[in-house]
Scaffold this motif. Structure first.
Motif, PDB file in Angstrom:
ATOM      1  N   GLY A  70       5.714   3.911   2.571  1.00  0.00           N
ATOM      2  CA  GLY A  70       4.829   3.295   3.547  1.00  0.00           C
ATOM      3  C   GLY A  70       4.907   1.789   3.449  1.00  0.00           C
ATOM      4  O   GLY A  70       5.563   1.243   2.557  1.00  0.00           O
ATOM      5  N   VAL A  71       4.235   1.117   4.394  1.00  0.00           N
ATOM      6  CA  VAL A  71       4.201  -0.354   4.458  1.00  0.00           C
ATOM      7  C   VAL A  71       2.740  -0.776   4.472  1.00  0.00           C
ATOM      8  O   VAL A  71       1.948  -0.264   5.283  1.00  0.00           O
ATOM      9  CB  VAL A  71       4.935  -0.860   5.716  1.00  0.00           C
ATOM     10  CG1 VAL A  71       4.818  -2.378   5.839  1.00  0.00           C
ATOM     11  CG2 VAL A  71       6.399  -0.436   5.688  1.00  0.00           C
ATOM     12  N   TYR A  72       2.387  -1.718   3.574  1.00  0.00           N
ATOM     13  CA  TYR A  72       0.983  -2.071   3.355  1.00  0.00           C
ATOM     14  C   TYR A  72       0.864  -3.569   3.064  1.00  0.00           C
ATOM     15  O   TYR A  72       1.841  -4.216   2.706  1.00  0.00           O
ATOM     16  CB  TYR A  72       0.440  -1.290   2.146  1.00  0.00           C
ATOM     17  CG  TYR A  72       0.614   0.206   2.240  1.00  0.00           C
ATOM     18  CD1 TYR A  72      -0.270   0.985   2.972  1.00  0.00           C
ATOM     19  CD2 TYR A  72       1.697   0.831   1.622  1.00  0.00           C
ATOM     20  CE1 TYR A  72      -0.097   2.361   3.074  1.00  0.00           C
ATOM     21  CE2 TYR A  72       1.880   2.206   1.720  1.00  0.00           C
ATOM     22  CZ  TYR A  72       0.980   2.974   2.450  1.00  0.00           C
ATOM     23  OH  TYR A  72       1.164   4.318   2.562  1.00  0.00           O
ATOM     24  N   THR A  73      -0.358  -4.064   3.166  1.00  0.00           N
ATOM     25  CA  THR A  73      -0.632  -5.416   2.675  1.00  0.00           C
ATOM     26  C   THR A  73      -0.503  -5.426   1.146  1.00  0.00           C
ATOM     27  O   THR A  73      -0.490  -4.363   0.506  1.00  0.00           O
ATOM     28  CB  THR A  73      -2.041  -5.863   3.084  1.00  0.00           C
ATOM     29  OG1 THR A  73      -2.972  -4.900   2.605  1.00  0.00           O
ATOM     30  CG2 THR A  73      -2.159  -5.999   4.598  1.00  0.00           C
ATOM     31  N   PHE A  74      -0.424  -6.638   0.577  1.00  0.00           N
ATOM     32  CA  PHE A  74      -0.107  -6.783  -0.848  1.00  0.00           C
ATOM     33  C   PHE A  74      -1.038  -5.962  -1.740  1.00  0.00           C
ATOM     34  O   PHE A  74      -0.569  -5.196  -2.595  1.00  0.00           O
ATOM     35  CB  PHE A  74      -0.165  -8.262  -1.245  1.00  0.00           C
ATOM     36  CG  PHE A  74       0.230  -8.510  -2.666  1.00  0.00           C
ATOM     37  CD1 PHE A  74       1.558  -8.718  -3.012  1.00  0.00           C
ATOM     38  CD2 PHE A  74      -0.731  -8.526  -3.671  1.00  0.00           C
ATOM     39  CE1 PHE A  74       1.922  -8.941  -4.327  1.00  0.00           C
ATOM     40  CE2 PHE A  74      -0.373  -8.742  -4.991  1.00  0.00           C
ATOM     41  CZ  PHE A  74       0.959  -8.951  -5.312  1.00  0.00           C
ATOM     42  N   GLU A  75      -2.342  -6.112  -1.544  1.00  0.00           N
ATOM     43  CA  GLU A  75      -3.291  -5.451  -2.452  1.00  0.00           C
ATOM     44  C   GLU A  75      -3.224  -3.934  -2.348  1.00  0.00           C
ATOM     45  O   GLU A  75      -3.322  -3.238  -3.371  1.00  0.00           O
ATOM     46  CB  GLU A  75      -4.729  -5.923  -2.177  1.00  0.00           C
ATOM     47  CG  GLU A  75      -4.995  -7.300  -2.706  1.00  0.00           C
ATOM     48  CD  GLU A  75      -6.472  -7.504  -3.065  1.00  0.00           C
ATOM     49  OE1 GLU A  75      -6.755  -8.574  -3.603  1.00  0.00           O
ATOM     50  OE2 GLU A  75      -7.309  -6.618  -2.820  1.00  0.00           O
ATOM     51  N   VAL A  76      -3.069  -3.435  -1.132  1.00  0.00           N
ATOM     52  CA  VAL A  76      -2.982  -1.982  -0.947  1.00  0.00           C
ATOM     53  C   VAL A  76      -1.693  -1.467  -1.574  1.00  0.00           C
ATOM     54  O   VAL A  76      -1.694  -0.456  -2.298  1.00  0.00           O
ATOM     55  CB  VAL A  76      -3.079  -1.598   0.545  1.00  0.00           C
ATOM     56  CG1 VAL A  76      -2.861  -0.113   0.742  1.00  0.00           C
ATOM     57  CG2 VAL A  76      -4.435  -2.020   1.118  1.00  0.00           C
ATOM     58  N   ALA A  77      -0.579  -2.179  -1.354  1.00  0.00           N
ATOM     59  CA  ALA A  77       0.709  -1.765  -1.927  1.00  0.00           C
ATOM     60  C   ALA A  77       0.641  -1.743  -3.452  1.00  0.00           C
ATOM     61  O   ALA A  77       1.088  -0.777  -4.101  1.00  0.00           O
ATOM     62  CB  ALA A  77       1.819  -2.694  -1.448  1.00  0.00           C
ATOM     63  N   GLU A  78       0.057  -2.792  -4.032  1.00  0.00           N
ATOM     64  CA  GLU A  78      -0.091  -2.873  -5.499  1.00  0.00           C
ATOM     65  C   GLU A  78      -0.881  -1.684  -6.035  1.00  0.00           C
ATOM     66  O   GLU A  78      -0.544  -1.111  -7.073  1.00  0.00           O
ATOM     67  CB  GLU A  78      -0.877  -4.148  -5.835  1.00  0.00           C
ATOM     68  CG  GLU A  78      -0.126  -5.194  -6.576  1.00  0.00           C
ATOM     69  CD  GLU A  78      -1.071  -6.249  -7.136  1.00  0.00           C
ATOM     70  OE1 GLU A  78      -2.245  -6.317  -6.725  1.00  0.00           O
ATOM     71  OE2 GLU A  78      -0.600  -6.987  -8.005  1.00  0.00           O
ATOM     72  N   THR A  79      -1.954  -1.348  -5.335  1.00  0.00           N
ATOM     73  CA  THR A  79      -2.797  -0.225  -5.752  1.00  0.00           C
ATOM     74  C   THR A  79      -2.025   1.085  -5.690  1.00  0.00           C
ATOM     75  O   THR A  79      -2.099   1.908  -6.616  1.00  0.00           O
ATOM     76  CB  THR A  79      -4.059  -0.152  -4.875  1.00  0.00           C
ATOM     77  OG1 THR A  79      -4.786  -1.369  -5.018  1.00  0.00           O
ATOM     78  CG2 THR A  79      -4.944   1.010  -5.266  1.00  0.00           C
ATOM     79  N   LYS A  80      -1.273   1.299  -4.618  1.00  0.00           N
ATOM     80  CA  LYS A  80      -0.475   2.531  -4.490  1.00  0.00           C
ATOM     81  C   LYS A  80       0.517   2.648  -5.649  1.00  0.00           C
ATOM     82  O   LYS A  80       0.664   3.722  -6.247  1.00  0.00           O
ATOM     83  CB  LYS A  80       0.308   2.543  -3.163  1.00  0.00           C
ATOM     84  CG  LYS A  80      -0.541   2.437  -1.919  1.00  0.00           C
ATOM     85  CD  LYS A  80      -1.077   3.758  -1.461  1.00  0.00           C
ATOM     86  CE  LYS A  80      -1.834   3.632  -0.162  1.00  0.00           C
ATOM     87  NZ  LYS A  80      -2.738   4.784   0.058  1.00  0.00           N
ATOM     88  N   VAL A  81       1.223   1.538  -5.935  1.00  0.00           N
ATOM     89  CA  VAL A  81       2.229   1.552  -7.013  1.00  0.00           C
ATOM     90  C   VAL A  81       1.560   1.932  -8.336  1.00  0.00           C
ATOM     91  O   VAL A  81       2.050   2.794  -9.067  1.00  0.00           O
ATOM     92  CB  VAL A  81       2.945   0.191  -7.119  1.00  0.00           C
ATOM     93  CG1 VAL A  81       3.779   0.109  -8.396  1.00  0.00           C
ATOM     94  CG2 VAL A  81       3.819  -0.048  -5.891  1.00  0.00           C
ATOM     95  N   SER A  82       0.416   1.301  -8.639  1.00  0.00           N
ATOM     96  CA  SER A  82      -0.296   1.600  -9.890  1.00  0.00           C
ATOM     97  C   SER A  82      -0.745   3.050  -9.937  1.00  0.00           C
ATOM     98  O   SER A  82      -0.605   3.714 -10.984  1.00  0.00           O
ATOM     99  CB  SER A  82      -1.531   0.705 -10.034  1.00  0.00           C
ATOM    100  OG  SER A  82      -1.136  -0.616 -10.245  1.00  0.00           O
ATOM    101  N   GLN A  83      -1.286   3.544  -8.851  1.00  0.00           N
ATOM    102  CA  GLN A  83      -1.774   4.928  -8.816  1.00  0.00           C
ATOM    103  C   GLN A  83      -0.635   5.918  -9.057  1.00  0.00           C
ATOM    104  O   GLN A  83      -0.780   6.874  -9.829  1.00  0.00           O
ATOM    105  CB  GLN A  83      -2.436   5.225  -7.464  1.00  0.00           C
ATOM    106  CG  GLN A  83      -3.788   4.545  -7.289  1.00  0.00           C
ATOM    107  CD  GLN A  83      -4.346   4.714  -5.883  1.00  0.00           C
ATOM    108  OE1 GLN A  83      -3.596   4.862  -4.920  1.00  0.00           O
ATOM    109  NE2 GLN A  83      -5.668   4.691  -5.774  1.00  0.00           N
ATOM    110  N   VAL A  84       0.506   5.677  -8.416  1.00  0.00           N
ATOM    111  CA  VAL A  84       1.643   6.589  -8.578  1.00  0.00           C
ATOM    112  C   VAL A  84       2.192   6.509 -10.001  1.00  0.00           C
ATOM    113  O   VAL A  84       2.469   7.553 -10.634  1.00  0.00           O
ATOM    114  CB  VAL A  84       2.756   6.271  -7.553  1.00  0.00           C
ATOM    115  CG1 VAL A  84       4.020   7.074  -7.855  1.00  0.00           C
ATOM    116  CG2 VAL A  84       2.267   6.541  -6.138  1.00  0.00           C
TER     117      VAL A  84
END
Ligand code: TYC
Length: 102
Positions: A70-84
């Motif tokens: 997916g494509v996200y703003t910085f904070e959302v992308a960072e959160t997804k990476v950490s969660q995964v």
């Protein structure tokens, strides 16, 4: 323009103040050990994919080495990476998830 008071020069903004936020792709990487079903589950759970889309992305990564979640703003992308990464680690799978600026 001119601000308050006689002879007081004031710089006025000409451009609109709002800026588009930078966007980031979240990618998952292939490896030889993470079960296919686990990757499908990750895509459903953290990226809101249905089973068909999740399976298509997982197989793309399996066959090509990398794929977009997916494509996200910085904070959302960072959160997804950490969660995964946390979820994969909890299940002792080597699945890697990264973000890159579009
Ligand atoms: N290559 C893995 C296997 O054969 C499956 C897999 C797909 C792993 C996608 C990671 O991001 C991945 N079990």
């Amino acid at each position: 323009g001119n601000g308050p008071g006689r002879g007081t020069a004031v710089i006025t903004r000409t451009k609109p103040k709002t800026k588009k936020p930078s966007l980031y792709r979240v990618l998952i990487l292939n490896d030889d050990y993470t079960p296919m079903e686990f990757v499908v589950h990750v895509l459903e759970r953290f990226f809101q994919k249905d089973r068909e889309a999740a399976t298509r992305i997982m197989l793309h990564v399996h066959n090509h080495g990398v794929g977009e979640c997916g494509v996200y703003t910085f904070e959302v992308a960072e959160t997804k990476v950490s969660q995964v990464m946390d979820f994969a680690r909890q299940h002792q799978h080597p699945l890697q998830c990264v973000m890159e600026k579009k």
